[in-house]
Write an enzyme that holds these catalytic residues in place. Structure first.
Site, short mmCIF file in Angstrom:
data_model
loop_
_atom_site.label_atom_id
_atom_site.label_comp_id
_atom_site.label_asym_id
_atom_site.label_seq_id
_atom_site.Cartn_x
_atom_site.Cartn_y
_atom_site.Cartn_z
N ASP A 186 -36.50 -14.29 38.06
CA ASP A 186 -36.54 -12.95 38.65
C ASP A 186 -36.87 -13.05 40.14
O ASP A 186 -37.91 -13.59 40.51
CB ASP A 186 -37.58 -12.08 37.94
CG ASP A 186 -37.17 -11.70 36.54
OD1 ASP A 186 -36.03 -12.02 36.16
OD2 ASP A 186 -37.99 -11.10 35.81
N GLU A 271 -33.89 -8.81 25.68
CA GLU A 271 -33.74 -9.59 24.45
C GLU A 271 -34.44 -8.91 23.27
O GLU A 271 -35.45 -8.23 23.44
CB GLU A 271 -34.31 -10.99 24.64
CG GLU A 271 -33.61 -11.76 25.73
CD GLU A 271 -34.34 -13.02 26.16
OE1 GLU A 271 -33.69 -13.91 26.74
OE2 GLU A 271 -35.55 -13.12 25.92
N THR A 426 -29.11 -17.69 23.75
CA THR A 426 -29.37 -18.48 24.96
C THR A 426 -29.61 -19.95 24.63
O THR A 426 -29.56 -20.37 23.48
CB THR A 426 -30.60 -17.92 25.70
OG1 THR A 426 -31.74 -18.04 24.84
CG2 THR A 426 -30.39 -16.47 26.07
N GLU A 467 -25.15 -17.81 26.56
CA GLU A 467 -25.38 -17.99 27.98
C GLU A 467 -26.40 -19.10 28.15
O GLU A 467 -27.12 -19.46 27.22
CB GLU A 467 -25.89 -16.70 28.63
CG GLU A 467 -27.21 -16.21 28.09
CD GLU A 467 -27.59 -14.85 28.63
OE1 GLU A 467 -28.74 -14.71 29.12
OE2 GLU A 467 -26.76 -13.92 28.56
N LEU A 470 -31.31 -21.62 31.66
CA LEU A 470 -31.77 -22.05 32.97
C LEU A 470 -30.56 -22.35 33.85
O LEU A 470 -29.47 -22.58 33.34
CB LEU A 470 -32.64 -23.30 32.83
CG LEU A 470 -33.92 -23.15 31.99
CD1 LEU A 470 -34.58 -24.51 31.79
CD2 LEU A 470 -34.89 -22.16 32.62
#
Length: 541
Positions: A186, A271, A426, A467, A470
């Site tokens: 972020d 999520e 993820t 996806e 990291l």
């Protein structure tokens, strides 16, 4: 031209340029290809288009863009192509898996204005040139409905969507009902709407709460899904009104097929999980995290569940579950043979995980109604640390009831199937061996987790997208994604429905990294080995 390798190494950049949302004002580091494009059918056309992308589409000379003239000459000559060292799987004629790229978190500012549209257009042109299928963007609740209930400002998003449409790209749009800021990656801060924060100041119970009474304003507790505490509306009604407003506002983009998927945010980071490991409360990897059910609304739910079970004294939370940075074996609840597998432990974990599933069920039922005819999806996080222990403690505190003797993802997959909802998972780029080398004490197993979750979804026949967790710029990470995207020798031919790359940034656009990314896109698309060999041959000429 000097021989160069496709096995590029990440380049060193300044700390300022590492900010994921940064869009450089000058495009001297943008990768723009020569006319030796591997797309032989239109190399000259693509070269001119890419050169224009590097200077804002003006068609002017590009002498100030060194990478246009020497994008490969600067590569270390020691990096040589050696296919005999590490034989790679041939992905020719494999299923076509669409590739999307996440846009920077701050692409829309707090005034709902598109940031640096010219720079973004240049980046998108470069992505389009390597046949990326589309982009993903967060539609932040804290921006769109910032000041007053049911007053929505979509202006910046409309301008963004128009650019995407002009480039003939597709859109994955995330209904982001969470705060941005404080988590890994972020680089901007986007809080929940101001009017929600005002309610929270008078009634902090609307936020998730830990055992010490610390509130987490990252998202709303699921305890108010059906409580009219948001100026006469329940949380679920607020989410539905927001989704319905988006559907009406962008009807033309739905009708044109530009919006290919809507991802529904169901918790922190968008999520479906509890905010069990917040860095703002001191959590550090690989801590087990803490249960997040101490607001009065969820405690009331727990009390009702205990009374319905006939054991009202079970209306309590575990008192031996440790703290955010505990290890499983240091707690009485999560250690081998611990209370997590006792009669009470099973009751509590069943209730805690069912609250998560019920929340997803409620919101997705309304999302399906709001976006009828459009694919919807939701994201699950990859809680891979402590996966090699019996209790799977980090998953339990996050709401995934998945100890070694139970498949905690099956019930989630069934719920998603009920709403024809795709699963986005993820951490597909992570290798268990690497995790063991870096953090052996974490007993992590991302590969085992990915395999379990993908199969739970495929067993009920729902689409599975993914996806990376990291930033990924190296071939090893890309190859791991490819392995998961298209499992070898699967008798049913199962594969990912799409992949979304995290995230568009100046680092990705560095020439070395971008060439590796282009190669990855080709393989995800099932391009023939011949096309890649021609690409290498072009580099050698």
């Amino acid at each position: 031209m000097a021989m160069a390798s496709l096995q590029f190494l990440p380049v060193t950049v300044s700390s300022e340029s590492r900010r994921l949302g940064a869009i450089p004002s000058s495009w001297k580091s943008v990768f723009v290809r020569h006319s030796w494009s591997c797309d032989r059918s239109g190399s000259a056309v693509r070269s001119r288009a890419l050169a224009m992308a590097g200077n804002g589409g003006t068609g002017e000379k590009t002498d100030d863009l060194p990478l246009i003239h020497a994008s490969m000459d600067g590569v270390d000559d020691k990096q040589e192509i050696n296919d005999t060292k590490v034989p790679e799987r041939d992905f020719s004629d494999t299923p076509y898996v669409p590739v999307y790229v996440m846009l920077p978190l701050g692409v829309i500012n707090m005034n709902c204005e598109l940031v640096e549209p010219d720079g973004l257009l240049q980046q998108l042109r470069v992505l389009k040139s390597v046949n990326v299928d589309g982009v993903m963007v967060d539609c932040w609740w804290g921006i769109v409905e910032a000041h007053h209930p049911q007053e929505y400002n979509w202006a910046g998003y409309r301008r963004l969507f128009q650019i995407v449409r002009e480039l003939k790209l597709k859109l994955q749009v995330v209904m982001s009902f969470h705060e941005c800021g404080g988590n890994v990656g972020d680089d901007v801060h986007i809080p929940l709407p101001q009017w929600v924060a005002e309610i929270g100041r008078y009634n902090p119970e609307i936020f998730f709460t830990d055992s010490e009474g610390r509130r987490n304003p990252e998202c709303l507790t699921w305890g108010i899904d059906k409580e009219r505490v948001l100026r006469g509306r329940t949380a679920v009604e607020v989410y539905f009104d927001y989704m319905r407003s988006f559907r009406v506002e962008f009807d033309d983009f739905f009708e044109d097929g530009i919006i290919s998927e809507i991802e529904i945010g169901l918790g922190p980071c968008g999520e479906l999980r509890y905010p069990s490991y917040p860095a703002k409360h001191g959590w550090k990897y690989p801590g087990i995290g803490e249960f997040q059910c101490f607001d009065m609304y969820l405690m009331k739910s727990l009390t009702k569940a205990a009374e319905a079970r006939g054991h009202s004294f079970w209306a309590r939370t575990p008192n031996n579950a440790g703290s955010y940075n505990s290890r499983p074996h240091d707690t009485g609840f999560f250690c081998d043979g611990g209370d997590y597998d006792s009669y009470y432990g099973r009751f509590f974990l069943n209730w805690y995980s069912q609250v998560l599933i019920d929340h997803g069920d409620r919101v997705l039922s309304l999302a399906k109604l709001a976006f009828e005819g459009t694919c919807i999806a939701t994201k699950l996080s990859g809680i891979h640390w402590w996966y090699k222990t019996a209790s799977h403690a980090a998953e339990l505190t996050a709401g995934f009831y998945n100890p070694c003797n139970r498949n905690g993802y099956a019930a989630i997959a069934v719920m998603l199937k009920k709403h024809d909802c795709a699963m986005n998972f993820t951490c597909v780029e992570l290798r268990t061996l690497n995790q063991h080398e870096d953090f052996p004490e974490a007993l992590a197993d991302p590969e085992g987790l990915v395999w379990q979750v993908l199969n739970a979804a495929w067993d009920v026949c729902i689409p599975v997208a993914s996806e990376n967790a990291l930033p990924c710029h190296d071939r090893e990470g890309y190859n791991k994604i490819l392995e998961n995207a298209k499992p070898m020798n699967d008798p049913d031919g199962r594969h990912l429905s799409a992949f979304t790359y995290l995230r568009l940034s100046p680092i990705l656009m560095e020439s070395r990294n971008f060439l590796e990314f282009e190669r990855f896109v080709k393989r995800m698309h099932g391009k023939t080995s011949l096309a890649i060999r021609e690409f290498v041959s072009d580099l050698q000429d």
